[in-house]
Design a protein around this motif. Structure first.
Motif, PDB file in Angstrom:
ATOM      1  N   THR A  15      17.128  24.623 112.131  1.00 10.59           N
ATOM      2  CA  THR A  15      16.843  24.903 113.529  1.00 10.59           C
ATOM      3  C   THR A  15      17.725  24.059 114.445  1.00 10.59           C
ATOM      4  OG1 THR A  15      14.556  25.432 112.952  1.00 10.59           O
ATOM      5  CG2 THR A  15      15.006  24.939 115.260  1.00 10.59           C
ATOM      6  N   PRO A  18      21.917  25.254 114.911  1.00 12.07           N
ATOM      7  CA  PRO A  18      22.296  26.214 115.952  1.00 12.07           C
ATOM      8  C   PRO A  18      22.201  25.653 117.372  1.00 12.07           C
ATOM      9  CG  PRO A  18      20.915  27.285 114.325  1.00 12.07           C
ATOM     10  CD  PRO A  18      20.900  25.814 114.014  1.00 12.07           C
ATOM     11  N   VAL A  19      21.294  24.716 117.608  1.00 15.19           N
ATOM     12  CA  VAL A  19      21.200  24.093 118.928  1.00 15.19           C
ATOM     13  C   VAL A  19      22.484  23.308 119.200  1.00 15.19           C
ATOM     14  CG1 VAL A  19      19.931  22.445 120.363  1.00 15.19           C
ATOM     15  CG2 VAL A  19      18.681  23.977 118.837  1.00 15.19           C
ATOM     16  N   THR A  21      25.521  23.809 117.907  1.00 15.43           N
ATOM     17  CA  THR A  21      26.666  24.704 118.139  1.00 15.43           C
ATOM     18  C   THR A  21      26.526  25.487 119.442  1.00 15.43           C
ATOM     19  OG1 THR A  21      25.691  26.402 116.702  1.00 15.43           O
ATOM     20  CG2 THR A  21      27.253  24.880 115.696  1.00 15.43           C
ATOM     21  N   ARG A  22      25.321  25.894 119.781  1.00 12.67           N
ATOM     22  CA  ARG A  22      25.089  26.608 121.035  1.00 12.67           C
ATOM     23  C   ARG A  22      25.431  25.728 122.244  1.00 12.67           C
ATOM     24  NH1 ARG A  22      20.246  28.417 119.796  1.00 12.67           N
ATOM     25  NH2 ARG A  22      19.130  26.767 120.854  1.00 12.67           N
ATOM     26  N   ALA A  23      25.271  24.416 122.079  1.00 16.90           N
ATOM     27  CA  ALA A  23      25.589  23.472 123.150  1.00 16.90           C
ATOM     28  C   ALA A  23      27.085  23.161 123.208  1.00 16.90           C
ATOM     29  CB  ALA A  23      24.783  22.187 122.973  1.00 16.90           C
ATOM     30  N   GLY A  24      27.869  23.815 122.342  1.00 21.68           N
ATOM     31  CA  GLY A  24      29.321  23.668 122.391  1.00 21.68           C
ATOM     32  C   GLY A  24      29.896  22.575 121.518  1.00 21.68           C
ATOM     33  N   HIS A  25      29.112  22.094 120.568  1.00 30.34           N
ATOM     34  CA  HIS A  25      29.579  21.033 119.684  1.00 30.34           C
ATOM     35  C   HIS A  25      29.814  21.591 118.282  1.00 30.34           C
ATOM     36  CE1 HIS A  25      28.722  18.256 122.903  1.00 30.34           C
ATOM     37  NE2 HIS A  25      27.565  18.885 123.055  1.00 30.34           N
ATOM     38  N   GLU A  26      30.539  20.840 117.484  1.00 33.23           N
ATOM     39  CA  GLU A  26      30.873  21.280 116.128  1.00 33.23           C
ATOM     40  C   GLU A  26      29.935  20.620 115.128  1.00 33.23           C
ATOM     41  OE1 GLU A  26      34.616  21.175 112.989  1.00 33.23           O
ATOM     42  OE2 GLU A  26      34.888  20.393 115.018  1.00 33.23           O
ATOM     43  N   ASP A 102      14.455  22.187 121.880  1.00 31.41           N
ATOM     44  CA  ASP A 102      15.884  22.484 122.009  1.00 31.41           C
ATOM     45  C   ASP A 102      16.437  21.880 123.297  1.00 31.41           C
ATOM     46  OD1 ASP A 102      15.395  23.981 119.746  1.00 31.41           O
ATOM     47  OD2 ASP A 102      15.995  25.897 120.620  1.00 31.41           O
ATOM     48  N   GLU A 106      19.623  19.445 123.593  1.00 33.96           N
ATOM     49  CA  GLU A 106      20.772  19.825 124.413  1.00 33.96           C
ATOM     50  C   GLU A 106      21.063  18.769 125.477  1.00 33.96           C
ATOM     51  OE1 GLU A 106      19.542  23.661 125.760  1.00 33.96           O
ATOM     52  OE2 GLU A 106      20.033  24.618 123.843  1.00 33.96           O
TER      53      GLU A 106
END
Length: 156
Positions: A15, A18-19, A21-26, A102, A106
């Motif tokens: 869980t 994806p938070v 990566t969705r926040a723009g991190h690798e 989340d 974030e």
């Protein structure tokens, strides 16, 4: 940022990934125990590690945080066992209590990205308890070249 998740509960890790990566991190990896986490910290550049205190191999999260520091990575405890975090935070930047949302993750990622890029300390986001021992201006993030140099990479 390049983020490592050290969590033995794969539902939580699955869980959290994806938070990130969705926040723009690798997301650079997932580890469920100390040995795997340290191997990943040594094999790749990590800017930030989210580390649970209790892992598959026991109460080894504190040692993972110390290893992250040794590799030049910032670390944050993510735990339901706040009482098991040493008073000095073992070098971690702070702590997020489980269960977390989340939105809390974030906000913490954004805060950490700013801090690791040299921004002065601002009020910490809701749900993130900063370590009182974390420096006002954290050390610069390691570069890939610096990581390879520390590892004795033949190309450097």
């Amino acid at each position: 940022m390049r983020v490592l998740i050290v969590e033995d509960d794969m539902v939580i890790a699955g869980t959290l990934g994806p938070v990130v990566t969705r926040a723009g991190h690798e997301l650079v990896g997932l580890a469920a125990d100390q040995v795997s986490a340290v191997a990943l910290l040594q094999a790749t550049r990590v800017d930030l590690a989210f580390v649970d205190v209790h892992l598959l191999d026991g109460w080894t999260g504190v040692e993972v945080v110390r290893a992250a520091n040794a590799e030049g990575a910032a670390a944050i405890f993510t735990t339901a066992n706040r009482g098991m975090v040493p008073a000095n935070f073992a070098g971690a930047c702070g702590l997020i209590d489980k269960p977390y949302t989340d939105v809390q993750i974030e906000a913490t990622l954004a805060y950490m990205a700013e801090r690791l890029n040299g921004a002065p300390a601002e009020p910490a986001p809701k749900g993130f308890t900063p370590s009182p021992f974390w420096p006002e201006r954290p050390r610069p993030r390691p570069t890939l070249a610096g990581h390879l140099l520390r590892r004795g990479h033949p190309s450097l």
